[in-house]
Design a protein around this motif. Structure first.
Motif, short mmCIF file in Angstrom:
data_model
loop_
_atom_site.label_atom_id
_atom_site.label_comp_id
_atom_site.label_asym_id
_atom_site.label_seq_id
_atom_site.Cartn_x
_atom_site.Cartn_y
_atom_site.Cartn_z
N LEU A 110 0.82 -1.21 0.00
CA LEU A 110 0.00 0.00 0.00
C LEU A 110 0.86 1.26 0.00
O LEU A 110 0.55 2.24 -0.67
N LYS A 111 1.96 1.24 0.73
CA LYS A 111 2.86 2.39 0.78
C LYS A 111 3.46 2.69 -0.59
O LYS A 111 3.57 3.85 -1.01
N ASP A 112 3.83 1.65 -1.31
CA ASP A 112 4.48 1.80 -2.61
C ASP A 112 3.50 1.90 -3.76
O ASP A 112 3.91 2.00 -4.92
N TYR A 113 2.22 1.87 -3.47
CA TYR A 113 1.20 1.83 -4.52
C TYR A 113 1.17 3.16 -5.29
O TYR A 113 1.38 4.23 -4.72
N SER A 114 0.90 3.05 -6.55
CA SER A 114 0.78 4.25 -7.38
C SER A 114 -0.59 4.22 -8.04
O SER A 114 -0.95 3.21 -8.62
N PRO A 115 -1.39 5.24 -7.90
CA PRO A 115 -1.16 6.58 -7.35
C PRO A 115 -1.04 6.52 -5.82
O PRO A 115 -1.56 5.63 -5.18
N SER A 116 -0.35 7.50 -5.29
CA SER A 116 -0.02 7.52 -3.88
C SER A 116 -1.27 7.55 -3.00
O SER A 116 -2.24 8.24 -3.31
N ILE A 117 -1.19 6.82 -1.87
CA ILE A 117 -2.33 6.80 -0.95
C ILE A 117 -2.43 8.08 -0.14
O ILE A 117 -3.42 8.30 0.56
N THR A 118 -1.42 8.93 -0.21
CA THR A 118 -1.45 10.16 0.59
C THR A 118 -2.54 11.12 0.13
O THR A 118 -2.92 12.01 0.87
N ARG A 119 -3.07 10.88 -1.06
CA ARG A 119 -4.11 11.76 -1.57
C ARG A 119 -5.51 11.26 -1.21
O ARG A 119 -6.50 11.88 -1.58
N SER A 120 -5.59 10.16 -0.49
CA SER A 120 -6.88 9.63 -0.05
C SER A 120 -6.85 9.42 1.46
O SER A 120 -6.11 8.58 1.97
N THR A 121 -7.68 10.16 2.16
CA THR A 121 -7.73 10.06 3.61
C THR A 121 -8.12 8.66 4.07
O THR A 121 -7.54 8.12 5.02
N GLN A 122 -9.08 8.06 3.37
CA GLN A 122 -9.54 6.73 3.76
C GLN A 122 -8.43 5.69 3.61
O GLN A 122 -8.25 4.83 4.48
N LEU A 123 -7.67 5.75 2.51
CA LEU A 123 -6.58 4.80 2.32
C LEU A 123 -5.47 5.02 3.35
O LEU A 123 -4.89 4.06 3.86
N LEU A 124 -5.20 6.29 3.66
CA LEU A 124 -4.20 6.59 4.69
C LEU A 124 -4.63 6.03 6.05
O LEU A 124 -3.83 5.46 6.78
N ASN A 125 -5.90 6.22 6.38
CA ASN A 125 -6.42 5.70 7.65
C ASN A 125 -6.34 4.18 7.69
O ASN A 125 -5.99 3.59 8.72
N MET A 126 -6.67 3.53 6.57
CA MET A 126 -6.59 2.08 6.50
C MET A 126 -5.14 1.62 6.70
O MET A 126 -4.88 0.69 7.47
N TYR A 127 -4.21 2.29 6.05
CA TYR A 127 -2.79 1.98 6.19
C TYR A 127 -2.36 2.12 7.65
O TYR A 127 -1.73 1.22 8.22
N ASN A 128 -2.70 3.23 8.27
CA ASN A 128 -2.29 3.48 9.66
C ASN A 128 -2.91 2.48 10.63
O ASN A 128 -2.26 2.03 11.57
N ARG A 129 -4.18 2.12 10.41
CA ARG A 129 -4.84 1.13 11.27
C ARG A 129 -4.14 -0.23 11.18
O ARG A 129 -3.92 -0.89 12.20
N GLN A 130 -3.81 -0.65 9.97
CA GLN A 130 -3.16 -1.95 9.80
C GLN A 130 -1.75 -1.94 10.38
O GLN A 130 -1.29 -2.93 10.94
N LEU A 131 -1.08 -0.81 10.26
CA LEU A 131 0.26 -0.67 10.82
C LEU A 131 0.20 -0.76 12.35
O LEU A 131 1.01 -1.47 12.97
N LEU A 132 -0.77 -0.09 12.96
CA LEU A 132 -0.93 -0.15 14.41
C LEU A 132 -1.30 -1.56 14.86
O LEU A 132 -0.81 -2.04 15.90
N LEU A 133 -2.16 -2.23 14.09
CA LEU A 133 -2.54 -3.59 14.42
C LEU A 133 -1.32 -4.52 14.35
O LEU A 133 -1.13 -5.37 15.22
N ALA A 134 -0.50 -4.35 13.34
CA ALA A 134 0.71 -5.16 13.21
C ALA A 134 1.63 -4.93 14.41
O ALA A 134 2.20 -5.88 14.96
N LYS A 135 1.80 -3.68 14.81
CA LYS A 135 2.65 -3.38 15.97
C LYS A 135 2.10 -4.03 17.24
O LYS A 135 2.86 -4.55 18.06
N LYS A 136 0.80 -4.00 17.40
CA LYS A 136 0.16 -4.60 18.57
C LYS A 136 0.39 -6.11 18.59
O LYS A 136 0.71 -6.68 19.64
#
Length: 160
Positions: A110-136
């Motif tokens: 998802l981080k390397d995906y093109s077009p960048s996910i930084t332009r979509s709030t929902q995709l950014l939130n999904m990325y951050n949630r999965q990252l936090l879940l992985a850390k947990k």
């Protein structure tokens, strides 16, 4: 019809013969695709967890390749579908190491995906949630595994 408890089912299964259990499993596999997928995992892939992880990663790669990139709506819809299926495959395994590795891989794609996910709030939130879940999940693993998975996480930005 109301389903009985797992304890009741377990007691009843103990009274069945080997042939009856085989017939029940085969009948169960006919009703839902998920039941058949779970039986496939348990019978053929549970002994080879690395191969299973690699097959799920290949599935993710293939699915990310065929995403319709015309708009972020289609991208979000497809990414949610991919994540839903990955979570289903993780449920089959029930191993925290598998879940952590697949979530990290999902975030890398998802981080390397093109077009960048930084332009979509929902995709950014999904990325951050999965990252936090992985850390947990990683925090509950053995120290050696924690070190290895944290090394993988260092390549990923924590938030955009």
């Amino acid at each position: 019809m109301k389903a009985v408890s797992v304890v009741t089912i377990k007691k009843e299964l103990q009274h069945q013969s080997k042939e009856e259990l085989i017939a029940l499993c085969l009948r169960l596999s006919r009703f839902k695709k998920e039941n058949k997928e779970l039986l496939t995992y348990l019978l053929f892939e549970s002994e080879h967890e690395e191969g299973y992880i690699q097959s799920v990663k290949t599935y993710m790669d293939d699915e990310f390749e065929i995403i319709n990139r015309d708009s972020y709506f289609y991208i979000r819809k497809s990414v949610r579908k991919i994540l839903r299926n990955v979570k289903k495959y993780v449920r089959y395994s029930q191993k925290k190491e598998t879940e952590a590795e697949l979530l990290i891989y999902f975030c890398q794609i998802l981080k390397d995906y093109s077009p960048s996910i930084t332009r979509s709030t929902q995709l950014l939130n999904m990325y951050n949630r999965q990252l936090l879940l992985a850390k947990k999940i990683i925090s509950g693993l053995h120290e050696d595994l924690q070190y290895d998975y944290n090394e993988m996480l260092e390549d990923l930005p924590h938030t955009y």
